[in-house]
Write a protein that holds these residues in place. Structure first.
Motif, PDB file in Angstrom:
ATOM      1  N   SER A  48       0.822  -1.204   0.000  1.00 13.99           N
ATOM      2  CA  SER A  48       0.000   0.000   0.000  1.00 13.99           C
ATOM      3  C   SER A  48       0.858   1.258   0.000  1.00 13.99           C
ATOM      4  CB  SER A  48      -0.935  -0.013   1.211  1.00 13.99           C
ATOM      5  OG  SER A  48      -1.736   1.147   1.250  1.00 13.99           O
ATOM      6  N   ILE A  49       1.960   1.216   0.752  1.00 17.77           N
ATOM      7  CA  ILE A  49       2.872   2.370   0.793  1.00 17.77           C
ATOM      8  C   ILE A  49       3.553   2.552  -0.559  1.00 17.77           C
ATOM      9  CG2 ILE A  49       4.939   3.339   1.873  1.00 17.77           C
ATOM     10  CD1 ILE A  49       4.215   1.678   4.388  1.00 17.77           C
ATOM     11  N   LEU A  50       4.086   1.472  -1.097  1.00 19.53           N
ATOM     12  CA  LEU A  50       4.863   1.543  -2.338  1.00 19.53           C
ATOM     13  C   LEU A  50       3.996   1.845  -3.557  1.00 19.53           C
ATOM     14  CD1 LEU A  50       7.173  -1.519  -1.615  1.00 19.53           C
ATOM     15  CD2 LEU A  50       7.956   0.854  -1.847  1.00 19.53           C
ATOM     16  N   ALA A  51       2.794   1.297  -3.576  1.00 16.79           N
ATOM     17  CA  ALA A  51       1.929   1.458  -4.750  1.00 16.79           C
ATOM     18  C   ALA A  51       1.058   2.704  -4.675  1.00 16.79           C
ATOM     19  CB  ALA A  51       1.045   0.224  -4.917  1.00 16.79           C
ATOM     20  N   HIS A  52       0.598   3.059  -3.479  1.00 18.88           N
ATOM     21  CA  HIS A  52      -0.379   4.135  -3.338  1.00 18.88           C
ATOM     22  C   HIS A  52       0.088   5.285  -2.446  1.00 18.88           C
ATOM     23  CE1 HIS A  52      -2.991   1.313  -5.339  1.00 18.88           C
ATOM     24  NE2 HIS A  52      -2.875   0.437  -4.352  1.00 18.88           N
ATOM     25  N   GLY A  53       1.300   5.163  -1.919  1.00 20.14           N
ATOM     26  CA  GLY A  53       1.825   6.253  -1.097  1.00 20.14           C
ATOM     27  C   GLY A  53       1.133   6.410   0.232  1.00 20.14           C
ATOM     28  N   THR A  54       0.604   5.331   0.783  1.00 18.34           N
ATOM     29  CA  THR A  54      -0.088   5.407   2.064  1.00 18.34           C
ATOM     30  C   THR A  54       0.816   6.033   3.127  1.00 18.34           C
ATOM     31  OG1 THR A  54      -1.397   3.448   1.537  1.00 18.34           O
ATOM     32  CG2 THR A  54      -1.213   4.041   3.875  1.00 18.34           C
ATOM     33  N   GLY A  55       0.316   7.049   3.780  1.00 18.54           N
ATOM     34  CA  GLY A  55       1.079   7.719   4.835  1.00 18.54           C
ATOM     35  C   GLY A  55       1.924   8.874   4.364  1.00 18.54           C
ATOM     36  N   PRO A  68       7.404  10.315  -6.480  1.00 16.74           N
ATOM     37  CA  PRO A  68       6.167   9.982  -7.193  1.00 16.74           C
ATOM     38  C   PRO A  68       6.295   8.585  -7.798  1.00 16.74           C
ATOM     39  CG  PRO A  68       7.539  11.377  -8.559  1.00 16.74           C
ATOM     40  CD  PRO A  68       8.236  11.276  -7.228  1.00 16.74           C
ATOM     41  N   PRO A  69       5.179   7.999  -8.212  1.00 14.81           N
ATOM     42  CA  PRO A  69       5.249   6.673  -8.838  1.00 14.81           C
ATOM     43  C   PRO A  69       6.127   6.695 -10.081  1.00 14.81           C
ATOM     44  CG  PRO A  69       2.992   7.239  -8.270  1.00 14.81           C
ATOM     45  CD  PRO A  69       3.797   8.475  -8.069  1.00 14.81           C
ATOM     46  N   SER A  70       6.820   5.600 -10.322  1.00 22.73           N
ATOM     47  CA  SER A  70       7.664   5.463 -11.500  1.00 22.73           C
ATOM     48  C   SER A  70       7.034   4.447 -12.443  1.00 22.73           C
ATOM     49  CB  SER A  70       9.070   5.028 -11.098  1.00 22.73           C
ATOM     50  OG  SER A  70       9.950   5.082 -12.187  1.00 22.73           O
ATOM     51  N   LEU A  71       7.657   4.251 -13.587  1.00 24.00           N
ATOM     52  CA  LEU A  71       7.114   3.322 -14.573  1.00 24.00           C
ATOM     53  C   LEU A  71       7.070   1.906 -14.009  1.00 24.00           C
ATOM     54  CD1 LEU A  71       8.924   4.603 -17.806  1.00 24.00           C
ATOM     55  CD2 LEU A  71       6.527   4.968 -17.140  1.00 24.00           C
ATOM     56  N   PRO A  72       5.958   1.203 -14.175  1.00 22.96           N
ATOM     57  CA  PRO A  72       5.837  -0.151 -13.626  1.00 22.96           C
ATOM     58  C   PRO A  72       6.696  -1.159 -14.372  1.00 22.96           C
ATOM     59  CG  PRO A  72       3.919   0.376 -14.956  1.00 22.96           C
ATOM     60  CD  PRO A  72       4.726   1.637 -14.860  1.00 22.96           C
ATOM     61  N   VAL A 135      11.104   1.260   3.930  1.00 27.32           N
ATOM     62  CA  VAL A 135      10.249   1.655   2.814  1.00 27.32           C
ATOM     63  C   VAL A 135      10.062   3.167   2.778  1.00 27.32           C
ATOM     64  CG1 VAL A 135       7.907   1.500   1.880  1.00 27.32           C
ATOM     65  CG2 VAL A 135       9.060  -0.563   2.666  1.00 27.32           C
ATOM     66  N   TYR A 136       9.801   3.763   3.930  1.00 31.08           N
ATOM     67  CA  TYR A 136       9.617   5.218   3.953  1.00 31.08           C
ATOM     68  C   TYR A 136      10.925   5.955   3.679  1.00 31.08           C
ATOM     69  CZ  TYR A 136       4.730   5.208   5.427  1.00 31.08           C
ATOM     70  OH  TYR A 136       3.355   5.061   5.468  1.00 31.08           O
ATOM     71  N   ALA A 137      12.045   5.367   4.067  1.00 30.78           N
ATOM     72  CA  ALA A 137      13.344   5.980   3.734  1.00 30.78           C
ATOM     73  C   ALA A 137      13.510   6.029   2.225  1.00 30.78           C
ATOM     74  CB  ALA A 137      14.479   5.180   4.367  1.00 30.78           C
ATOM     75  N   PHE A 138      13.078   4.979   1.548  1.00 31.18           N
ATOM     76  CA  PHE A 138      13.114   4.981   0.086  1.00 31.18           C
ATOM     77  C   PHE A 138      12.192   6.059  -0.477  1.00 31.18           C
ATOM     78  CE2 PHE A 138      10.812   3.574  -3.736  1.00 31.18           C
ATOM     79  CZ  PHE A 138      11.847   3.598  -4.653  1.00 31.18           C
ATOM     80  N   MET A 139      10.988   6.151   0.048  1.00 29.28           N
ATOM     81  CA  MET A 139      10.027   7.135  -0.437  1.00 29.28           C
ATOM     82  C   MET A 139      10.522   8.562  -0.221  1.00 29.28           C
ATOM     83  SD  MET A 139       7.524   5.349  -1.719  1.00 29.28           S
ATOM     84  CE  MET A 139       6.108   6.441  -1.823  1.00 29.28           C
ATOM     85  N   LEU A 140      11.311   8.779   0.836  1.00 25.67           N
ATOM     86  CA  LEU A 140      11.816  10.115   1.154  1.00 25.67           C
ATOM     87  C   LEU A 140      13.113  10.450   0.429  1.00 25.67           C
ATOM     88  CD1 LEU A 140      11.098  10.183   4.996  1.00 25.67           C
ATOM     89  CD2 LEU A 140      10.070  11.681   3.277  1.00 25.67           C
ATOM     90  N   THR A 147      15.353  11.260  -8.258  1.00 21.03           N
ATOM     91  CA  THR A 147      14.134  10.671  -8.796  1.00 21.03           C
ATOM     92  C   THR A 147      14.340   9.171  -8.775  1.00 21.03           C
ATOM     93  OG1 THR A 147      14.968  10.694 -11.065  1.00 21.03           O
ATOM     94  CG2 THR A 147      13.772  12.664 -10.299  1.00 21.03           C
ATOM     95  N   GLU A 148      13.270   8.437  -8.917  1.00 16.98           N
ATOM     96  CA  GLU A 148      13.424   6.977  -8.839  1.00 16.98           C
ATOM     97  C   GLU A 148      14.304   6.452  -9.957  1.00 16.98           C
ATOM     98  OE1 GLU A 148      10.629   3.012  -8.325  1.00 16.98           O
ATOM     99  OE2 GLU A 148       9.844   4.998  -7.899  1.00 16.98           O
ATOM    100  N   SER A 149      14.210   7.055 -11.137  1.00 17.93           N
ATOM    101  CA  SER A 149      15.013   6.592 -12.259  1.00 17.93           C
ATOM    102  C   SER A 149      16.492   6.906 -12.083  1.00 17.93           C
ATOM    103  CB  SER A 149      14.509   7.224 -13.567  1.00 17.93           C
ATOM    104  OG  SER A 149      14.600   8.641 -13.499  1.00 17.93           O
ATOM    105  N   SER A 150      16.795   7.938 -11.254  1.00 16.17           N
ATOM    106  CA  SER A 150      18.197   8.310 -11.065  1.00 16.17           C
ATOM    107  C   SER A 150      18.808   7.690  -9.821  1.00 16.17           C
ATOM    108  CB  SER A 150      18.330   9.838 -10.962  1.00 16.17           C
ATOM    109  OG  SER A 150      17.746  10.318  -9.762  1.00 16.17           O
TER     110      SER A 150
END
Length: 271
Positions: A48-55, A68-72, A135-140, A147-150
């Protein structure tokens, strides 16, 4: 292993500091079922966190930016592709699934000790929080201008290698010990074969490795080092002395012989 409980000879102080009921083989299906349920819910939370940004909305309110979400991924496997996760996020979800699966195997098939409702809740929440930190460390990581691609895949590669090595070490060592203890001829004997010949608490060493790897994959080198150092310190100063006391009192000369034969406590040739 025999179903009869063995009196725990340790001091009351040591017992209070240990979340495992050493030598207590009382059947506790309720506590174990709660543990399995809570650990099974963990991957769903982290998906839920990784796919929908819960929290992440709460993080945004205090001025923190998240990725933000990256290419699946497009693996050609419909079940995986339907998750809609990028390769990096998919790897982190895999780590959450692997940790839950390993710990549920442990409680169902490998651990004979009882599991109270309180301990099931404490252990499960502790592991979920640790996974969440990664997981949240990754999101932050957007806070560092990434960016996720970089984002460099190197921490993921190294962390993933540590994770796989550690979780397999923990699982295989516990399977080996279970097989030994299940043989009635080995009742009352110390198991010193297999991976246990490398370190007296090799399962704790494996846990330390995969926890550090998981944190590194999610939060980079610093988080991985902090988490690894935390568990190495906790095991060295709390868990290992507590278990050494229990084994020394239960096995006597056998345990002293094992300590001489296997000087490493946590990780072979390191500590």
């Amino acid at each position: 292993m025999a179903n009869a409980s063995i009196k725990d000879p340790r001091s009351e102080e040591s017992k209070k500091r240990d979340l495992i009921s050493r030598g207590d083989y009382t059947s506790t299906p309720g506590g174990k079922a709660l543990f399995v349920l809570l650990r099974s819910l963990d991957p769903l939370l982290h998906y839920s966190i990784l796919a929908h940004g819960t929290g992440t909305a709460l993080l945004g309110r205090v001025g923190l930016r998240t990725l933000p979400p990256s290419l699946p991924s497009h693996t050609g496997i419909s079940t995986i592709d339907s998750l809609g996760l990028s390769p990096y996020r998919l790897a982190l979800l895999g780590m959450a699934i692997g940790s839950a699966l390993k710990q549920n195997i442990w409680i169902i098939a490998l651990s004979g000790e009882s599991m109270s409702y309180g301990n099931a809740l404490t252990i499960s929440i502790f592991n979920t929080v640790l996974n969440g930190i990664s997981v949240y460390a990754f999101m932050l990581s957007a806070m560092a201008g990434w960016t996720e691609s970089s984002t460099s895949p190197t921490p993921l590669i190294v962390g993933g290698a540590l994770y796989v090595t550690g979780i397999l070490t923990e699982l295989i060592s516990e399977v080996q010990r279970k097989a030994f203890k299940s043989d009635p001829k080995n009742k009352g004997k110390v198991y010193s074969g297999g991976l246990w010949a490398l370190a007296r608490h090799i399962n704790y060493g494996g846990y330390t490795l995969w926890r550090a790897g998981y944190a590194m994959a999610g939060g980079g080198w610093t988080l991985g080092a902090v988490v690894g150092a935390f568990f190495a310190y906790d095991f060295a100063t709390r868990s290992i002395p507590i278990l050494d006391e229990y084994c020394g009192l239960r096995y006597g000369e056998q345990w002293e012989k094992f300590k001489k034969q296997t000087p490493s406590r946590l990780l072979p040739w390191i500590y």
